[in-house]
Design a protein around this motif. Sequence first.
Motif, mmCIF file in Angstrom:
data_model
loop_
_atom_site.group_PDB
_atom_site.id
_atom_site.type_symbol
_atom_site.label_atom_id
_atom_site.label_comp_id
_atom_site.label_asym_id
_atom_site.label_seq_id
_atom_site.Cartn_x
_atom_site.Cartn_y
_atom_site.Cartn_z
ATOM 1 N N UNK A 21 0.820 -1.216 0.000
ATOM 2 C CA UNK A 21 0.000 0.000 0.000
ATOM 3 C C UNK A 21 0.852 1.264 0.000
ATOM 4 N N UNK A 22 0.274 2.330 -0.522
ATOM 5 C CA UNK A 22 0.918 3.638 -0.511
ATOM 6 C C UNK A 22 0.366 4.447 0.658
ATOM 7 N N UNK A 23 1.220 5.037 1.478
ATOM 8 C CA UNK A 23 0.702 5.853 2.585
ATOM 9 C C UNK A 23 0.030 7.115 2.064
ATOM 10 N N UNK A 24 -1.165 7.375 2.584
ATOM 11 C CA UNK A 24 -1.881 8.572 2.183
ATOM 12 C C UNK A 24 -1.517 9.762 3.049
ATOM 13 N N UNK A 25 -2.201 10.872 2.898
ATOM 14 C CA UNK A 25 -1.936 12.054 3.727
ATOM 15 C C UNK A 25 -2.075 11.732 5.212
ATOM 16 N N UNK A 26 -1.069 12.096 5.982
ATOM 17 C CA UNK A 26 -1.103 11.854 7.419
ATOM 18 C C UNK A 26 -0.830 10.414 7.813
ATOM 19 N N UNK A 27 -0.391 9.591 6.871
ATOM 20 C CA UNK A 27 -0.154 8.173 7.159
ATOM 21 C C UNK A 27 1.318 7.804 6.997
ATOM 22 N N UNK A 52 -6.275 -9.666 8.917
ATOM 23 C CA UNK A 52 -6.288 -10.131 10.292
ATOM 24 C C UNK A 52 -5.076 -9.596 11.045
ATOM 25 N N UNK A 53 -5.141 -9.709 12.364
ATOM 26 C CA UNK A 53 -4.049 -9.242 13.201
ATOM 27 C C UNK A 53 -4.234 -7.805 13.632
ATOM 28 N N UNK A 54 -4.075 -7.541 14.938
ATOM 29 C CA UNK A 54 -4.234 -6.157 15.415
ATOM 30 C C UNK A 54 -3.166 -5.759 16.421
ATOM 31 N N UNK A 55 -2.141 -6.593 16.607
ATOM 32 C CA UNK A 55 -1.040 -6.261 17.516
ATOM 33 C C UNK A 55 0.265 -6.470 16.763
ATOM 34 N N UNK A 56 0.968 -5.396 16.473
ATOM 35 C CA UNK A 56 2.179 -5.522 15.660
ATOM 36 C C UNK A 56 3.209 -4.480 16.042
ATOM 37 N N UNK A 57 4.451 -4.787 15.713
ATOM 38 C CA UNK A 57 5.530 -3.811 15.788
ATOM 39 C C UNK A 57 6.263 -3.846 14.458
ATOM 40 N N UNK A 58 6.905 -2.723 14.143
ATOM 41 C CA UNK A 58 7.610 -2.662 12.872
ATOM 42 C C UNK A 58 8.441 -1.406 12.753
ATOM 43 N N UNK A 59 8.853 -1.138 11.538
ATOM 44 C CA UNK A 59 9.702 0.018 11.229
ATOM 45 C C UNK A 59 9.010 0.838 10.152
ATOM 46 N N UNK A 60 8.968 2.154 10.343
ATOM 47 C CA UNK A 60 8.352 3.029 9.342
ATOM 48 C C UNK A 60 9.218 3.022 8.086
ATOM 49 N N UNK A 61 8.623 2.551 6.999
ATOM 50 C CA UNK A 61 9.337 2.406 5.733
ATOM 51 C C UNK A 61 9.218 3.653 4.865
ATOM 52 N N UNK A 62 8.063 4.323 4.927
ATOM 53 C CA UNK A 62 7.822 5.516 4.108
ATOM 54 C C UNK A 62 6.749 6.353 4.783
ATOM 55 N N UNK A 63 6.707 7.625 4.425
ATOM 56 C CA UNK A 63 5.702 8.538 4.995
ATOM 57 C C UNK A 63 4.874 9.145 3.880
ATOM 58 N N UNK A 64 3.637 9.457 4.211
ATOM 59 C CA UNK A 64 2.750 10.084 3.252
ATOM 60 C C UNK A 64 2.826 11.599 3.329
ATOM 61 N N UNK A 65 2.083 12.278 2.478
ATOM 62 C CA UNK A 65 2.066 13.739 2.485
ATOM 63 C C UNK A 65 1.652 14.290 3.840
ATOM 64 N N UNK A 66 2.375 15.308 4.289
ATOM 65 C CA UNK A 66 2.051 15.960 5.544
ATOM 66 C C UNK A 66 2.681 15.332 6.764
#
Length: 299
Positions: A21-27, A52-66
């Motif tokens: 997915x592509x991060x949208x504004x504010x994502x 499915x799944x609602x508990x996760x950890x990770x690394x921010x790969x990219x940021x969206x606008x804003x």
Amino acid sequence: MKAFALRRTGEPPAVIDRPVPEPGPGEVLVRTTAALICAWDGHLAAGAPTGLGHEAVGVVEAVGPGVCPSYAGRRVGVEGHGRLAEFFRAPAAGAGLVPLPRTISDHQALYAAGALPTGFAAADESGPPPGGSVVVFGQGAVGLSATVSAGRLRGARVIAVEPEMKRQRLALRFGADVVIDPAYEDTTERILELTGGAGADRAIMATAAPAAATAARAGLSDGGRITYARCRPPRSSGARLARALRLIDEGLVDPTVITTHEFPFDRVGEAFTRLAAREPGMIKPVILFPRPVPAARRP
């Protein structure tokens, strides 16, 4: 990317291919490093097609606008649906995403993203008086979290009700004063005995077993109250996640002992099936995602 999700209603979940997915504004776009599976995922699997799944950890790969570019590369704990995937989008601020301090491991942070805040919220809502009695029915990850919150953090006397031996031992480790085994004892009679006939001040339901609900009602004191552990609105999840991380960092809670199994992501279907079947001894399986292959090494 790979994601564990439902294709169609009525079909079992499976690992499927989806576009990143592509991060949208504010994502932000998060690359998942680890995730947990819980019983709630089984409930979702009975509904409409979804991730499915609602508990996760990770690394921010990219940021969206804003979103500030400095978010990229941060380790984060994330609460929300559709997290059993190699990548997912999440709001950068407001709910469900919290940067992780270096002192917190991925394994610890997973519980701050779901089970701990849910159990803590149930204990907060229940509001057992200091020194009062609270019965926590069910000692899975959420029930154990309610036990430690009601007892060690709020000063109540905790009576845990749990039939499985491994969970009974964990309940005592998490601060329960007494554990009732409903397979061998009459739960209501034992609660009344432990409370001098008065009944418990509070009951917290972390199980859907009908017999537990009956015992909870019969074992309450006059003016006692039952609270049901449940997922809270997303708007409050960021603050709850941060609180759980703080308690872990201070050494007041060690949730990692709740993990009973580890699976690589390519065996997530097996983990889900075994948990849904209520395999004896399984409480929380953690799913470990593969590390990315550096570009220079890719074929």
